[in-house]
Design a protein around this motif. Structure first.
Motif, short mmCIF file in Angstrom:
data_model
loop_
_atom_site.label_atom_id
_atom_site.label_comp_id
_atom_site.label_asym_id
_atom_site.label_seq_id
_atom_site.Cartn_x
_atom_site.Cartn_y
_atom_site.Cartn_z
N LEU A 1 0.89 -1.15 0.12
CA LEU A 1 -0.09 0.03 0.06
C LEU A 1 0.75 1.28 -0.02
O LEU A 1 0.45 2.25 -0.67
CB LEU A 1 -0.93 -0.08 1.17
CG LEU A 1 -1.96 -1.24 1.40
CD1 LEU A 1 -2.92 -0.98 2.60
CD2 LEU A 1 -3.00 -1.16 0.11
N VAL A 2 1.92 1.10 0.83
CA VAL A 2 2.88 2.43 0.94
C VAL A 2 3.47 2.63 -0.62
O VAL A 2 3.66 3.62 -0.78
CB VAL A 2 3.86 1.99 1.97
CG1 VAL A 2 5.07 3.33 1.99
CG2 VAL A 2 3.26 1.95 3.48
N ALA A 3 4.01 1.50 -1.11
CA ALA A 3 4.43 1.73 -2.43
C ALA A 3 3.45 2.48 -3.51
O ALA A 3 4.09 3.10 -4.32
CB ALA A 3 4.92 0.46 -3.19
N PHE A 4 2.32 2.30 -3.30
CA PHE A 4 1.26 2.92 -4.18
C PHE A 4 0.97 4.29 -3.64
O PHE A 4 -0.02 4.93 -4.19
CB PHE A 4 -0.03 2.09 -4.47
CG PHE A 4 0.31 1.15 -5.72
CD1 PHE A 4 -0.09 1.64 -7.02
CD2 PHE A 4 0.66 -0.11 -5.42
CE1 PHE A 4 0.41 0.90 -7.90
CE2 PHE A 4 0.94 -0.94 -6.66
CZ PHE A 4 0.41 -0.45 -7.77
N GLY A 5 1.31 4.72 -2.42
CA GLY A 5 1.02 5.81 -1.93
C GLY A 5 -0.35 6.01 -1.10
O GLY A 5 -1.26 6.87 -1.36
N ILE A 6 -1.01 4.74 -1.17
CA ILE A 6 -2.18 4.74 -0.55
C ILE A 6 -2.32 4.76 0.99
O ILE A 6 -1.29 4.10 1.85
CB ILE A 6 -2.87 3.19 -0.53
CG1 ILE A 6 -3.19 3.20 -2.34
CG2 ILE A 6 -4.22 3.05 0.03
CD1 ILE A 6 -3.47 1.68 -2.74
N THR A 7 -2.96 5.78 1.45
CA THR A 7 -2.73 6.28 2.95
C THR A 7 -3.67 5.18 3.92
O THR A 7 -4.71 4.65 3.34
CB THR A 7 -3.17 7.57 3.13
OG1 THR A 7 -4.48 7.80 2.95
CG2 THR A 7 -2.37 8.65 2.32
N PRO A 8 -3.48 5.13 5.34
CA PRO A 8 -4.14 4.13 6.01
C PRO A 8 -5.63 4.54 5.87
O PRO A 8 -6.43 3.62 6.05
CB PRO A 8 -3.38 4.42 7.46
CG PRO A 8 -2.21 4.87 7.23
CD PRO A 8 -2.12 5.63 5.79
N SER A 9 -6.15 5.84 5.98
CA SER A 9 -7.43 6.23 5.86
C SER A 9 -7.85 5.80 4.48
O SER A 9 -9.06 5.39 4.44
CB SER A 9 -7.59 7.58 6.27
OG SER A 9 -7.16 8.63 5.28
N GLU A 10 -7.26 5.89 3.48
CA GLU A 10 -7.93 5.59 2.32
C GLU A 10 -8.11 3.98 2.41
O GLU A 10 -9.00 3.53 1.85
CB GLU A 10 -6.91 5.74 1.07
CG GLU A 10 -6.89 7.14 0.67
CD GLU A 10 -5.77 7.82 -0.37
OE1 GLU A 10 -6.27 8.38 -1.30
OE2 GLU A 10 -4.68 7.07 -0.23
N ALA A 11 -7.24 3.40 2.59
CA ALA A 11 -7.13 1.84 2.85
C ALA A 11 -8.42 1.34 3.86
O ALA A 11 -8.97 0.24 3.38
CB ALA A 11 -5.83 1.26 3.61
#
Ligand SMILES: [Zn+2]
Length: 123
Positions: free
Chosen positions: A28-38
């Motif tokens: 997720l981090v590699a795609f720049g997806i934040t914890p709140s988006e996740a």
């Protein structure tokens, strides 16, 4: 005026065997997806069935990189600025949507998987 810079095809998740899953946090981090988006995301993957020959994928969709070609960008192109510089300026001004960002959106919507998108946009 919108200029499309790049396009990649990714396989879409098989609708017959898709199920929820939790991708690894590192991915997720590699795609720049934040914890709140996740937290609000609809992560899906196909577990494999006879409809998709056990691949978990059926069909394809495009992932796009889009540059909004406004005056500032045109000016830089006319002045023949190097393209990494144009990319950086456009990103900073919010005028560029990268392949990675578009892929992240499609992962969050459960259209494709992290693994599939990674193979298409992480080069
Ligand atoms: Zn399937």
């Amino acid at each position: 005026m919108i200029v499309s810079f790049a396009q990649r095809l990714v396989r879409t998740i098989c609708p017959y065997c898709q199920e929820n899953y939790n991708p690894p946090e590192k991915a997720l981090v590699a795609f720049g997806i934040t914890p709140s988006e996740a937290k609000n995301a609809n992560f899906q993957h196909g577990k494999g069935c006879s409809q998709c020959k056990n691949t978990g994928y059926k069909g394809r969709t495009g992932v796009f990189e889009v540059l909004v070609n406004d005056e500032m960008i045109q000016d830089m192109i006319i002045k023949q600025r190097p393209s990494p510089e144009i990319t950086r300026a456009a990103l900073a001004a919010g005028k560029l949507k990268t392949l990675r960002e578009d892929a992240a959106k499609k992962i969050i919507q459960g259209i494709t998987t992290l693994e599939e998108a990674a193979s298409a946009v992480m080069v």
